[in-house]
Design a protein around this motif. Structure first.
Motif, PDB file in Angstrom:
ATOM      1  N   ARG A  65       1.316 -10.124   3.061  1.00 23.36           N
ATOM      2  CA  ARG A  65       2.696 -10.531   2.769  1.00 23.36           C
ATOM      3  C   ARG A  65       2.949 -10.599   1.260  1.00 23.36           C
ATOM      4  O   ARG A  65       3.486 -11.582   0.738  1.00 23.36           O
ATOM      5  N   ILE A  66       2.533  -9.521   0.585  1.00 24.95           N
ATOM      6  CA  ILE A  66       2.790  -9.392  -0.852  1.00 24.95           C
ATOM      7  C   ILE A  66       3.442  -8.044  -1.109  1.00 24.95           C
ATOM      8  O   ILE A  66       3.510  -7.194  -0.226  1.00 24.95           O
ATOM      9  N   SER A  67       3.885  -7.824  -2.325  1.00 22.74           N
ATOM     10  CA  SER A  67       4.567  -6.597  -2.707  1.00 22.74           C
ATOM     11  C   SER A  67       3.594  -5.414  -2.788  1.00 22.74           C
ATOM     12  O   SER A  67       2.585  -5.484  -3.480  1.00 22.74           O
ATOM     13  N   ALA A  68       3.942  -4.335  -2.105  1.00 22.14           N
ATOM     14  CA  ALA A  68       3.124  -3.123  -2.182  1.00 22.14           C
ATOM     15  C   ALA A  68       3.178  -2.547  -3.597  1.00 22.14           C
ATOM     16  O   ALA A  68       2.172  -2.029  -4.098  1.00 22.14           O
ATOM     17  N   GLU A  69       4.323  -2.653  -4.260  1.00 19.97           N
ATOM     18  CA  GLU A  69       4.458  -2.133  -5.611  1.00 19.97           C
ATOM     19  C   GLU A  69       3.471  -2.806  -6.559  1.00 19.97           C
ATOM     20  O   GLU A  69       2.918  -2.169  -7.449  1.00 19.97           O
ATOM     21  N   GLN A  70       3.244  -4.089  -6.363  1.00 16.17           N
ATOM     22  CA  GLN A  70       2.290  -4.817  -7.187  1.00 16.17           C
ATOM     23  C   GLN A  70       0.884  -4.233  -7.013  1.00 16.17           C
ATOM     24  O   GLN A  70       0.147  -4.091  -7.982  1.00 16.17           O
ATOM     25  N   LEU A  71       0.541  -3.876  -5.795  1.00 12.53           N
ATOM     26  CA  LEU A  71      -0.765  -3.260  -5.541  1.00 12.53           C
ATOM     27  C   LEU A  71      -0.827  -1.862  -6.144  1.00 12.53           C
ATOM     28  O   LEU A  71      -1.869  -1.455  -6.656  1.00 12.53           O
ATOM     29  N   TYR A  72       0.291  -1.114  -6.101  1.00 12.66           N
ATOM     30  CA  TYR A  72       0.317   0.215  -6.698  1.00 12.66           C
ATOM     31  C   TYR A  72       0.044   0.131  -8.202  1.00 12.66           C
ATOM     32  O   TYR A  72      -0.674   0.952  -8.755  1.00 12.66           O
ATOM     33  N   VAL A  78       1.090   3.422 -10.080  1.00 11.93           N
ATOM     34  CA  VAL A  78       2.376   3.276 -10.749  1.00 11.93           C
ATOM     35  C   VAL A  78       2.151   2.536 -12.057  1.00 11.93           C
ATOM     36  O   VAL A  78       1.398   1.573 -12.107  1.00 11.93           O
ATOM     37  N   SER A  79       2.821   2.995 -13.102  1.00  8.63           N
ATOM     38  CA  SER A  79       2.705   2.347 -14.399  1.00  8.63           C
ATOM     39  C   SER A  79       3.637   1.142 -14.467  1.00  8.63           C
ATOM     40  O   SER A  79       4.797   1.235 -14.059  1.00  8.63           O
ATOM     41  N   PRO A  80       3.158   0.013 -15.012  1.00  8.38           N
ATOM     42  CA  PRO A  80       4.044  -1.153 -15.132  1.00  8.38           C
ATOM     43  C   PRO A  80       5.183  -0.916 -16.118  1.00  8.38           C
ATOM     44  O   PRO A  80       6.152  -1.645 -16.129  1.00  8.38           O
ATOM     45  N   ASP A  81       5.076   0.146 -16.923  1.00  5.19           N
ATOM     46  CA  ASP A  81       6.120   0.459 -17.896  1.00  5.19           C
ATOM     47  C   ASP A  81       7.283   1.234 -17.293  1.00  5.19           C
ATOM     48  O   ASP A  81       8.273   1.484 -17.945  1.00  5.19           O
ATOM     49  N   ASP A  82       7.135   1.672 -16.018  1.00  9.57           N
ATOM     50  CA  ASP A  82       8.199   2.418 -15.362  1.00  9.57           C
ATOM     51  C   ASP A  82       9.426   1.531 -15.178  1.00  9.57           C
ATOM     52  O   ASP A  82       9.323   0.319 -15.131  1.00  9.57           O
ATOM     53  N   GLY A  83      10.569   2.158 -15.021  1.00  8.04           N
ATOM     54  CA  GLY A  83      11.807   1.419 -14.828  1.00  8.04           C
ATOM     55  C   GLY A  83      11.756   0.566 -13.573  1.00  8.04           C
ATOM     56  O   GLY A  83      11.126   0.923 -12.597  1.00  8.04           O
TER      57      GLY A  83
END
Length: 127
Positions: A65-72, A78-83
């Protein structure tokens, strides 16, 4: 032997997953069952020995129950600098019409284009 960029990303992903699993009071076996992956595979991910696909990360995120984007981001997909919410990587990863192999191919091509453009002057707009 030092870890490369991918190894570091995967290692921090494993540490993060272990922290999240512990916080959710789940055993390794329980999380593996809920995420639909094998217990040994999940253990290898947590120890930084395996790099999971975006689909597996999504299943793990859902179980925790956490964000998939955070795992990416933690996995280096995925770069944390992306929009925020508008990155090409997230759009590709969230496209259910694509197979995992197609998603990875698109991400690899996109990353190669970005690498080619580093230090290149920006092309004028063709409006």
């Amino acid at each position: 032997m030092s870890k490369g960029k991918v190894g570091t990303a995967v290692g921090s992903l494993g540490d993060y997953l272990r922290e999240q699993r512990t916080a959710a009071s789940l055993s390794l076996r329980q999380l593996a069952e809920q995420a639909g992956v094998s217990n040994p595979y999940l253990s290898q991910i947590e120890r930084g020995l395996r790099r999971p696909s975006a689909e597996v990360l999504q299943q793990i995120a859902k179980a925790l129950r956490i964000s998939a984007e955070q795992l990416y981001v933690r996995a280096g997909i995925v770069s944390p600098d992306d929009g925020v919410g508008g990155s090409v990587e997230l759009a590709v990863l969230n496209d259910s019409a694509l197979t995992e192999r197609q998603k990875q191919s698109l991400l690899d091509i996109y990353a190669s284009f970005l690498a080619l453009n580093v230090g290149q002057p920006e092309a004028p707009s063709q409006d």
